[in-house]
Design an enzyme around this catalytic site. Structure first.
Site, short mmCIF file in Angstrom:
data_model
loop_
_atom_site.label_atom_id
_atom_site.label_comp_id
_atom_site.label_asym_id
_atom_site.label_seq_id
_atom_site.Cartn_x
_atom_site.Cartn_y
_atom_site.Cartn_z
N THR A 223 -10.99 5.88 11.41
CA THR A 223 -10.98 5.37 12.79
C THR A 223 -10.52 6.44 13.78
O THR A 223 -10.66 6.27 14.98
CB THR A 223 -10.08 4.13 12.91
OG1 THR A 223 -8.88 4.38 12.21
CG2 THR A 223 -10.76 2.91 12.34
N LYS B 289 0.86 -1.19 0.00
CA LYS B 289 0.00 0.00 0.00
C LYS B 289 0.89 1.24 0.00
O LYS B 289 1.72 1.42 0.89
CB LYS B 289 -0.90 0.02 1.24
CG LYS B 289 -1.77 1.26 1.33
CD LYS B 289 -2.82 1.13 2.41
CE LYS B 289 -2.39 1.68 3.75
NZ LYS B 289 -2.31 3.14 3.81
N ASP C 208 -3.40 4.37 -1.82
CA ASP C 208 -4.35 4.85 -0.81
C ASP C 208 -4.38 6.38 -0.82
O ASP C 208 -3.79 7.03 0.04
CB ASP C 208 -3.90 4.31 0.56
CG ASP C 208 -4.94 4.52 1.65
OD1 ASP C 208 -6.10 4.83 1.32
OD2 ASP C 208 -4.58 4.38 2.84
N ASP D 102 -13.65 14.78 -4.04
CA ASP D 102 -13.77 16.04 -4.77
C ASP D 102 -15.05 15.96 -5.59
O ASP D 102 -15.82 15.00 -5.43
CB ASP D 102 -12.52 16.24 -5.67
CG ASP D 102 -12.20 17.72 -5.90
OD1 ASP D 102 -13.15 18.48 -6.17
OD2 ASP D 102 -11.02 18.09 -5.80
N LYS E 219 -7.32 8.19 -0.98
CA LYS E 219 -8.58 8.65 -0.34
C LYS E 219 -9.11 9.90 -1.04
O LYS E 219 -9.24 10.97 -0.45
CB LYS E 219 -8.35 8.92 1.15
CG LYS E 219 -7.95 7.68 1.94
CD LYS E 219 -7.98 7.94 3.45
CE LYS E 219 -7.61 6.73 4.26
NZ LYS E 219 -6.18 6.40 4.24
N ARG F 202 3.76 -0.56 10.58
CA ARG F 202 4.88 -0.46 11.51
C ARG F 202 5.37 -1.78 12.12
O ARG F 202 6.58 -1.95 12.29
CB ARG F 202 4.57 0.58 12.60
CG ARG F 202 4.69 1.99 12.03
CD ARG F 202 4.00 3.01 12.86
NE ARG F 202 2.55 2.87 12.80
CZ ARG F 202 1.69 3.61 13.46
NH1 ARG F 202 2.14 4.57 14.26
NH2 ARG F 202 0.39 3.43 13.33
O1 C5P Z 1 1.61 1.16 10.83
P1 C5P Z 1 0.19 0.69 10.83
O2 C5P Z 1 0.05 -0.82 10.76
O3 C5P Z 1 -0.63 1.30 11.94
O4 C5P Z 1 -0.38 1.26 9.44
C1 C5P Z 1 -1.74 1.21 9.11
C2 C5P Z 1 -1.98 1.84 7.77
O5 C5P Z 1 -3.37 1.85 7.50
C3 C5P Z 1 -1.51 3.28 7.68
O6 C5P Z 1 -1.08 3.50 6.33
C4 C5P Z 1 -2.77 4.08 7.96
O7 C5P Z 1 -2.78 5.33 7.33
C5 C5P Z 1 -3.83 3.18 7.35
N1 C5P Z 1 -5.17 3.34 7.92
C6 C5P Z 1 -5.46 3.17 9.27
N2 C5P Z 1 -6.74 3.33 9.74
C7 C5P Z 1 -7.71 3.66 8.89
C8 C5P Z 1 -7.46 3.82 7.53
C9 C5P Z 1 -6.16 3.66 7.07
O8 C5P Z 1 -4.57 2.85 10.06
N3 C5P Z 1 -8.95 3.78 9.34
#
Ligand code: C5P
Length: 226
Positions: A114, A28, A55, A60, A57, A205
């Protein structure tokens, strides 16, 4: 599993990807890297054999979103996100643009982020509780033709009951047992999410910060298989 490639530098990203070739199918690319390295990074990542989830998002007016989708459709991208709160006309325009320019490009709807709670949602004029607003937007997105939804793993049970089987549920907020939750609040382990019915888990992460990212990927996949 989809790796969220949220890193500041291209070299760092390519090094991690080189180590994950053949172990992982999906990557992603989000705003952080896309706005810095653009289409070139998308092409480089795809050339390494990965499928790309872009991603961005998008949100517009319908005509602008349709044109943006056409630009993305010229790239080796398999999934692209739009905000479901952009409305039916916008999502239909996105789905139509993808269909005519690259039928392999799936448009996914993002429901309620979220990071929103009831108070912050109310400040934007939305009086519904986040889960009800999420359900409303999920239904709207599906009836507008999106092929998948990005949602919290805690919403899977609820959404699975109201969206058709063919609509993919893509869930970030995943943490292997024992891993740091970082700032994510509503999390599930990879196997819990898989069991709940997630079609794709997004993990960033826990892999990016691991001493050995390839081992972290193997461990997560092993946990799901088990
Ligand atoms: O590092 P981590 O596992 O928290 O990354 C989660 C990914 O999913 C990030 O790119 C974050 O922007 C994305 N994301 C999220 N919650 C959402 C939508 C997207 O954590 N509701």
């Amino acid at each position: 599993m989809i790796l969220a490639l949220d890193l500041p530098e291209r070299e760092q990203a390519l090094e991690i990807l080189r180590g994950l070739r053949g172990r992982l199918e999906w990557v992603k690319i989000g705003l952080q890297m896309y706005l810095k390295y653009g289409a070139e990074l998308v092409r480089e990542t795809a050339a390494m054999g990965f499928k790309i989830f872009l991603d961005l998002k998008l949100f517009d007016i319908p005509n602008t979103v349709a044109s943006a989708v056409e630009s993305v459709a010229a790239l080796p991208v398999s999934m692209l996100t739009v905000h479901a709160s952009g409305g039916r006309e916008m999502m239909e325009a996105a789905v139509k643009a993808a269909g005519r320019s690259n039928p392999d490009l799936a448009i996914l709807g993002v429901t309620v982020l979220t990071s929103f709670d009831a108070d912050s949602l109310a400040e934007t004029g939305v009086e519904l509780e986040p889960e009800w607003q999420g359900e409303l937007l999920a239904k709207l997105a599906v009836s507008s033709g999106v092929r998948g939804l990005v949602c919290s793993p805690l919403e899977i049970g609820r959404l699975r009951g109201i969206v058709p089987e063919g609509v993919a549920l893509v869930t970030p907020g995943i943490r292997p047992a024992g891993a740091s939750s970082d700032e994510q609040k509503r999390i599930m382990t990879p196997s819990e999410a898989a069991e709940a019915g997630s079609n794709f888990i997004v993990v960033g992460r826990p892999i990016l910060k691991a001493e050995d990212p390839a081992a972290a990927v193997e461990k997560i996949l092993g946990e799901i298989d088990a």
